[in-house]
Design an enzyme around this catalytic site. Structure first.
Site, mmCIF file in Angstrom:
data_model
loop_
_atom_site.group_PDB
_atom_site.id
_atom_site.type_symbol
_atom_site.label_atom_id
_atom_site.label_comp_id
_atom_site.label_asym_id
_atom_site.label_seq_id
_atom_site.Cartn_x
_atom_site.Cartn_y
_atom_site.Cartn_z
ATOM 1 N N GLU A 75 0.816 -1.212 0.000
ATOM 2 C CA GLU A 75 0.000 0.000 0.000
ATOM 3 C C GLU A 75 0.854 1.268 0.000
ATOM 4 O OE1 GLU A 75 -4.136 -1.434 2.021
ATOM 5 O OE2 GLU A 75 -2.495 -1.036 3.417
ATOM 6 N N HIS A 94 -1.272 4.274 8.790
ATOM 7 C CA HIS A 94 -2.462 3.519 8.388
ATOM 8 C C HIS A 94 -2.627 2.348 9.345
ATOM 9 C CE1 HIS A 94 -5.377 1.091 6.438
ATOM 10 N NE2 HIS A 94 -4.535 0.303 5.797
ATOM 11 N N HIS A 96 -5.540 -0.605 11.336
ATOM 12 C CA HIS A 96 -6.821 -1.313 11.307
ATOM 13 C C HIS A 96 -7.389 -1.307 12.726
ATOM 14 C CE1 HIS A 96 -5.342 -3.898 7.618
ATOM 15 N NE2 HIS A 96 -5.344 -2.592 7.378
ATOM 16 N N TYR A 121 -10.493 18.049 20.968
ATOM 17 C CA TYR A 121 -9.245 17.402 20.554
ATOM 18 C C TYR A 121 -9.353 16.771 19.183
ATOM 19 C CZ TYR A 121 -8.635 18.447 25.382
ATOM 20 O OH TYR A 121 -8.593 19.142 26.557
ATOM 21 N N HIS A 161 -12.300 -0.932 6.073
ATOM 22 C CA HIS A 161 -10.861 -1.219 6.063
ATOM 23 C C HIS A 161 -10.163 -0.589 7.263
ATOM 24 C CE1 HIS A 161 -7.042 -1.460 3.288
ATOM 25 N NE2 HIS A 161 -6.705 -1.562 4.558
#
Length: 213
Positions: A75, A94, A96, A121, A161
């Site tokens: 990716e 990135h 999950h 925040y 995702h």
């Protein structure tokens, strides 16, 4: 390899391990990158973030060519799309992570504004979060979709995702990714409960005082 690059490799390994140990990443999920003056450092493909060796981290040249280190994540184009459209971005994270990924799977999540202003925040550290449509992991169309956003968003959700978050440097990107995850957790916990959001005036005040992401 410069002293700065060596330092960034050590910092990447340390923060990746911290994310893994605190449950923001499981198995070999997720990838992290840092922009360099002469390219990009990115975690290797199928690497467990808790076990990243600083010198297995891949280095990618400005032309996208793999220079040395482990084979980069499939990716990598996702990271490059952010760097190409957000000149201020110094790092991309990135994950999950559970709650943000849950939010990306919920049919009633607003794709234009996935996380409303629950706290100051999330406004200050994350900004507006857009969701991009699902494509299979590793599909280059994802990079095209990110480029089409023209750098407007510091953080996005990939449908079904998980989150992708940028920051001016790696620590800022990690902080923002953590804030997004905790905000997603709050949002899911408050489902069905009458909820008070920050007002437009509150949000404008924060943006005037602290700037926008």
């Amino acid at each position: 390899m410069t002293t700065t690059e060596c330092r960034l490799r050590e910092e990447m390994a340390r923060l990746c391990r911290s994310l893994f140990e605190r449950g923001f990443s499981v198995g070999s999920a997720g990838n992290v990158s840092v922009r360099l003056p002469d390219g990009t450092l990115v975690t290797p493909t199928n690497a467990r973030l808790g076990e990243v060796d600083p010198y297995s981290i891949a280095k990618i040249g400005p032309d996208g060519k793999h220079l040395y280190g482990g084979r980069p994540t499939k990716e990598v184009f996702l990271h490059q799309a952010f760097y190409d459209t957000r000149p201020e971005a110094g790092a991309v994270v990135h994950l999950h992570s559970t709650w943000a990924t849950a939010l990306s799977c919920m049919a009633d999540t607003d794709p234009e504004d996935c996380i409303p202003p629950l706290t100051p925040y999330v406004v200050m550290r994350v900004g507006t979060v857009k969701m991009v449509p699902y494509v299979k992991p590793g599909d280059p169309r994802l990079g095209e979709m990110i480029r089409a956003l023209n750098g407007k968003y510091a953080a996005i959700l990939l449908a079904n995702h998980g989150p992708v978050v940028t920051g001016k440097d790696l620590q800022s990107a990690v902080n923002a990714a953590e804030e997004l995850e905790e905000s997603a957790k709050l949002l899911v916990a408050l489902r069905g409960v009458p909820t008070r959001l920050l007002s437009g005036e509150n949000v404008a005040e924060l943006k005037t005082t602290f700037g926008t992401m």
